[in-house]
Design a protein around this motif. Structure first.
Motif, PDB file in Angstrom:
ATOM      1  N   SER A  99      35.438  29.806  28.700  1.00 44.26           N
ATOM      2  CA  SER A  99      35.237  29.651  30.142  1.00 44.26           C
ATOM      3  C   SER A  99      36.046  28.441  30.609  1.00 44.26           C
ATOM      4  O   SER A  99      36.242  27.492  29.834  1.00 44.26           O
ATOM      5  N   ARG A 115      35.179  26.077  32.237  1.00 43.80           N
ATOM      6  CA  ARG A 115      34.356  24.855  32.125  1.00 43.80           C
ATOM      7  C   ARG A 115      34.622  24.120  30.813  1.00 43.80           C
ATOM      8  O   ARG A 115      34.297  22.954  30.674  1.00 43.80           O
ATOM      9  N   THR A 125      25.918  28.955  21.660  1.00 46.10           N
ATOM     10  CA  THR A 125      26.042  28.911  23.120  1.00 46.10           C
ATOM     11  C   THR A 125      25.634  27.542  23.654  1.00 46.10           C
ATOM     12  O   THR A 125      26.306  26.964  24.516  1.00 46.10           O
ATOM     13  N   ARG A 144      27.927  24.859  25.767  1.00 48.39           N
ATOM     14  CA  ARG A 144      27.510  24.381  27.091  1.00 48.39           C
ATOM     15  C   ARG A 144      27.265  22.890  27.104  1.00 48.39           C
ATOM     16  O   ARG A 144      27.677  22.185  28.006  1.00 48.39           O
ATOM     17  N   SER A 145      26.516  22.420  26.094  1.00 47.90           N
ATOM     18  CA  SER A 145      26.105  21.021  26.186  1.00 47.90           C
ATOM     19  C   SER A 145      27.108  20.092  25.520  1.00 47.90           C
ATOM     20  O   SER A 145      27.279  18.967  25.971  1.00 47.90           O
ATOM     21  N   SER A 148      31.483  21.260  27.019  1.00 43.47           N
ATOM     22  CA  SER A 148      31.637  21.087  28.470  1.00 43.47           C
ATOM     23  C   SER A 148      30.822  19.917  29.010  1.00 43.47           C
ATOM     24  O   SER A 148      30.896  19.615  30.199  1.00 43.47           O
TER      25      SER A 148
END
Ligand SMILES: [Fe+2]
Ligand SMILES: [Fe+2]
Length: 139
Positions: free
Chosen positions: A7, A9, A112, A116-117, A120
């Motif tokens: 992504s 991000r 995941t 995310r953490s 990004s």
């Protein structure tokens, strides 16, 4: 629908680190695809291990990079890497010593969360440090 994908991000605009992150996400995507497709355990094992080795190398490279830019949060970031590698090893051992035909969904939830953490979120902080001109190698 696949859980894991690249992504925007995740893009840090730090080329060497972005290249590593792309490799890591590619392996995560491959592991999820192989598991979903019901490929043999030996193939899942190969990808799972490659993901671990690529990550270990990346963390070492990223730690050298953070030191090269005198990143003030280096020590705390390194501790987070160690924790991630320990969690990864626990997930891998559970797969390796188990007999499940697929990789457990908890592994993909962990991956995941990691994207995310960590990439990004936590990794972005050293990118911001570079892009705000505080890093020695700002570009
Ligand atoms: Fe990273
Ligand atoms: Fe990191």
């Amino acid at each position: 629908m696949a859980l894991i994908e690249w992504s925007p991000r995740l893009q840090l605009d730090v080329p060497d680190m972005d290249r590593d992150h792309h490799r890591i996400v590619d392996l995560m995507v491959q592991l999820e695809r192989q598991s979903t497709a019901g490929e043999p355990r030996a193939r899942l094992d190969t990808t799972f291990r490659a993901l671990g080795e690529t990550t270990r190398t990346h963390f070492a490279d990223e730690e050298r990079f953070m030191q090269s830019i005198a990143y003030p949060e280096f020590a705390a970031h390194k501790v987070i890497h160690t924790t991630l590698l320990e969690k990864f090893a626990t997930h891998y051992e559970a797969f390796r010593t188990g007999s499940a035909a697929k990789v457990d969904s908890a592994v993909f939830e962990f991956l995941t969360f990691w994207l995310r953490s960590h990439i990004s979120g936590i990794d972005r902080r050293y990118a911001d440090h570079v892009h705000n001109g505080r890093g020695a190698h700002a570009k």
